[in-house]
Design an enzyme around this catalytic site. Structure first.
Site, PDB file in Angstrom:
ATOM      1  N   LYS A  28       0.817  -1.222   0.000  1.00 10.20           N
ATOM      2  CA  LYS A  28       0.000   0.000   0.000  1.00 10.20           C
ATOM      3  C   LYS A  28       0.849   1.270   0.000  1.00 10.20           C
ATOM      4  O   LYS A  28       0.448   2.299  -0.540  1.00 10.20           O
ATOM      5  CB  LYS A  28      -0.937   0.010   1.216  1.00 10.20           C
ATOM      6  N   GLU A  60      -9.761   6.265   2.853  1.00  9.25           N
ATOM      7  CA  GLU A  60     -10.617   5.241   3.443  1.00  9.25           C
ATOM      8  C   GLU A  60      -9.717   4.072   3.812  1.00  9.25           C
ATOM      9  O   GLU A  60      -8.635   3.908   3.248  1.00  9.25           O
ATOM     10  CB  GLU A  60     -11.675   4.791   2.441  1.00  9.25           C
ATOM     11  N   SER A  97       1.808  -9.698  -0.802  1.00  7.98           N
ATOM     12  CA  SER A  97       1.473  -8.270  -0.701  1.00  7.98           C
ATOM     13  C   SER A  97       1.686  -7.664   0.681  1.00  7.98           C
ATOM     14  O   SER A  97       1.890  -6.462   0.797  1.00  7.98           O
ATOM     15  CB  SER A  97       0.025  -8.046  -1.147  1.00  7.98           C
TER      16      SER A  97
HETATM   17  C1  LIG Z   1      -1.603  -6.973   2.545  1.00  8.45           C
HETATM   18  C2  LIG Z   1      -2.736  -6.618   1.641  1.00  8.45           C
HETATM   19  N1  LIG Z   1      -2.862  -7.248   0.458  1.00  8.45           N
HETATM   20  C3  LIG Z   1      -3.868  -6.975  -0.383  1.00  8.45           C
HETATM   21  C4  LIG Z   1      -4.856  -6.059  -0.056  1.00  8.45           C
HETATM   22  C5  LIG Z   1      -5.986  -5.847  -1.013  1.00  8.45           C
HETATM   23  O1  LIG Z   1      -5.902  -4.690  -1.757  1.00  8.45           O
HETATM   24  P1  LIG Z   1      -5.563  -4.719  -3.312  1.00  8.45           P
HETATM   25  O2  LIG Z   1      -6.459  -5.732  -3.951  1.00  8.45           O
HETATM   26  O3  LIG Z   1      -5.849  -3.336  -3.754  1.00  8.45           O
HETATM   27  O4  LIG Z   1      -4.151  -5.094  -3.462  1.00  8.45           O
HETATM   28  C6  LIG Z   1      -4.760  -5.360   1.156  1.00  8.45           C
HETATM   29  C7  LIG Z   1      -5.789  -4.350   1.537  1.00  8.45           C
HETATM   30  O5  LIG Z   1      -5.900  -3.888   2.632  1.00  8.45           O
HETATM   31  C8  LIG Z   1      -3.685  -5.657   2.027  1.00  8.45           C
HETATM   32  O6  LIG Z   1      -3.561  -5.023   3.207  1.00  8.45           O
END
Ligand SMILES: Cc1ncc(COP(=O)(O)O)c(C=O)c1O
Lengths: 262, 393
Positions: free
Chosen positions: B89, B111, B377
């Site tokens: 993020k 948000e 992620s």
């Molecule tokens: C670690 C992590 N991965 C994925 C996401 C999902 O978001 P996005 O689909 O935009 O990557 C989030 C959202 O809070 C997150 O904290």
């Protein structure tokens, strides 16, 4: 259309102090729709905006959000609303506008929606999340085919060039948002952007204007009427429907309070 | 095939800017200026500098040896979990705070669901000395108390969204209402590739650093830039958009997004938007949505608060429709199992969201000579309570 749109008739016959009232269909009770419309007309209201509730009304403040949530819980839907409006034109003469968000209309089917509007006697639409460019490219032809006037918004931040574009694309009236906000904010006369109202008046637009957002009592209504053909009341009316007296009584007291000085 | 956004902000039939007139001046300004700003020399310098020295990029591309052995193939993990604040993020919030400064904005709103984007936003606001207001569903404020405290310590004001079901969708509604009410000095840092044009493309550009690095790092590891496939979890879709971006045009690379199935796609408690949704308009964009027949938005469910969003970025709706990417789903239970597996095979505790991507490894047939990159992620710190409750440690 064989007859002229009722919105144009209204603005031709009445040049000031037009009172337009918004309510959320399905609130306070699912089947109040016809009674609310008939009682508003009986009390001298000139124009009615019937809100089609949506789960995520981003342009609305807490009062209309809450009424939408209740209405949806009560079982309101576009399908249900058209059923309730089937014979409304047997008793009601004033222009009726449907106001709501795009997604439920898309799911209902845009053309089917327009067809139904014409059938029950709807004169116009306000869809806050249908922007001018998309309206012109994808919706305008259809709305016009079914005699529906699309009402577009302007705010104190709207540029002159864009106001002129909106005027060009409008054929009923322009909804002049008193200050950039969600519905139901503020009720002090000092919050009004007098400079903005005067600036817009000097543009000599082809469409008349109604001022909306934050009109809640006689003082704010009268003040708004100084700068436009009239004003629109939403949240304050929806809030007034909460009282514990008969629906007819609530409505007539409210309209009286707006139209007459205390 | 073209996977870039067009001039009007559409990917195929998806995207656009279905905004109320009150948002027009801000969105128009962004639409007209974002490209010129983010491609300017000064912006690139600042962005790259902060990603390197503040975020800690490049994040490693790690060959997961024991995981690879278990699946009889070659699995690499893109370690976004090692970024400052613990997830991908921050790539986006660094980009957007620099953009907000270029636009002379004084006040930042955001948000958040799980609080990861809220923390990443509060962090860059502290870094830049900007006022920060984060909207968070009242329910999430309770569920994600540690992240709420972090945001407050970072100087942000956290406002609970009490409308609707009081989760991510409602927090997004509140942030948009704030922007409508504050049209002049505020920038809205959206946390994923959702919202009106130009947000989906802009956030994709900021996250694209993920696949840019994967290509270079893979070249170092195996002497070629392109893997067999890339797997990423999908909520709004920003980490997946970033991990896919530089592979979109090379159709030999298989792209797999993994949605949150919650308790199962046959139940009502799910967030598998592409699997179950229909075309519609929410939060100012046309995309796939979880909704009723009447067009009311359905509240999604997932064990991971970062994936329970009822929509998905328009880029993914387009990749889904054109079949350029495949979208699988994983249930809460499958996800927890995969999180434990990674923890005990590699010593890495993943975020629940990222564990969705790992769960896909069990759903596809991996060949010995194939190379799979899983975008990890985020890290699991924020999910420890869920893990401990489930596994009973
Ligand atoms: C670690 C992590 N991965 C994925 C996401 C999902 O978001 P996005 O689909 O935009 O990557 C989030 C959202 O809070 C997150 O904290």
């Amino acid at each position: 259309m064989s007859t002229q749109n009722r919105i144009n008739q209204l603005f031709q016959s009445k040049k000031d102090n037009i009172l337009s009232v918004y309510f959320t269909a399905g609130y306070p009770n699912l089947d109040d729709t016809a009674t609310i419309i008939q009682t508003l007309e009986k009390n001298g209201v000139d124009l009615i905006e019937i809100g089609m509730p949506f789960s995520d009304p981003v342009a609305d403040g807490p009062v209309i959000q809450n009424s939408s949530t209740v209405a949806l819980k009560n079982g309101m839907s576009i399908k249900k609303l058209f059923q309730q409006l089937t014979s409304i034109r047997q008793s009601v003469k004033i222009p009726l506008i449907l106001m709501g968000y795009l997604n439920p209309v898309i799911q209902f089917g845009v053309e089917e929606f327009c067809k139904k509007c014409k059938e029950v006697g709807i004169d116009g639409l306000i869809l806050p999340d249908l922007p001018l460019s998309v309206y012109e490219e994808e919706y305008q032809a259809l709305f016009e085919q079914y005699g529906l006037h699309n009402v577009l918004l302007i705010t104190p931040q709207t540029s002159e060039a864009r106001i002129r574009q909106i005027d060009e694309a409008s054929n009923g009236f322009i909804y002049m948002v008193s200050s950039s906000s969600t519905t139901g904010a503020k009720d002090k006369v000092s919050d009004f952007h007098q400079e903005y109202f005067e600036r817009v008046n000097q543009l000599e637009l082809k469409n008349p204007r109604l001022i909306g957002f934050g009109i809640s009592n006689h003082e704010t209504f009268a003040n708004a009427c100084k700068y436009a053909s009239g004003a629109i009341i939403g949240s304050a009316f929806v809030k007034a429907l909460e009282q514990e007296i008969s629906l007819e009584e609530r409505i007539s007291r409210f309209v009286n309070r707006i139209v007459n000085p205390v | 095939m073209n996977y870039q956004v067009n001039k009007k902000g559409y990917y195929g039939e998806f995207g656009g800017a279905y905004i109320p007139e009150m948002m027009h001046p801000n969105i128009e300004e962004l639409q007209q200026r974002y490209m010129e700003i983010i491609n300017s020399y000064n912006f690139r310098q600042d962005f790259i500098h902060l990603l390197k020295h503040y975020v800690g990029r490049p994040s490693p591309l790690y060959f997961a040896k024991r995981l690879s052995e278990k699946y009889g193939s070659n699995i690499y993990l893109k370690r976004e979990d090692l970024n400052h604040t613990g997830s991908h993020k921050i790539n986006n919030t660094i980009g957007q705070i620099l953009l907000a400064k270029s636009l002379n904005k004084k006040r930042i709103i955001a948000e958040t669901g799980a609080g990861q984007h809220g923390v990443a936003t509060a962090t860059v606001c502290a870094l830049m000395g900007m006022k920060c207001i984060v909207y968070m569903g009242a329910l999430d404020v309770e569920r994600q108390a540690p992240n709420v405290k972090k945001m407050k310590m970072l100087g942000a004001e956290v406002i609970p969204a009490v409308s609707g079901n009081q989760t991510l969708k409602d927090a997004t509604n509140e942030a948009m209402r704030d922007w409508i009410n504050n049209p002049e000095d505020t920038h809205y840092i959206i946390g994923s590739v959702v919202g009106p044009h130009p947000y989906p493309d802009m956030v994709t550009q900021f996250q694209a650093v993920i696949s840019e690095e994967i290509k270079m790092q893979l070249d170092e590891h195996i002497g070629r830039e392109f893997p067999t496939r890339v797997i990423a979890c999908v909520g709004g879709g920003s980490n997946a958009a970033g991990a896919f971006y530089h592979f979109l045009e090379n159709e030999s690379v298989e792209l797999i997004g993994v949605e949150a199935a919650g308790k199962g796609v046959e139940t009502k408690e799910t967030a598998a938007t592409l699997t179950l949704g229909k075309v519609g308009v929410l939060h100012s964009a046309k995309s796939m949505l979880m909704q009723t027949e009447d067009g009311q938005i359905v509240e999604p469910y997932s064990i991971s608060a970062g994936l329970d969003y009822p929509g998905i970025g328009p880029l993914h709706a387009h990749l889904f429709q054109t079949k350029r990417a495949r979208y699988l789903w994983a249930t809460d239970e499958e996800v927890l199992e995969s999180a434990l597996e990674l923890t005990q095979l590699e010593g890495i505790i993943p975020a629940l969201e990222s564990a969705h991507a790992l769960a896909a490894l069990k759903k596809i047939k991996l060949q010995p000579d194939e190379v799979t990159v899983v975008n990890l992620s985020g890290r699991g710190d924020k999910d420890m309570e869920t893990y401990l409750n489930y596994f009973g440690y």
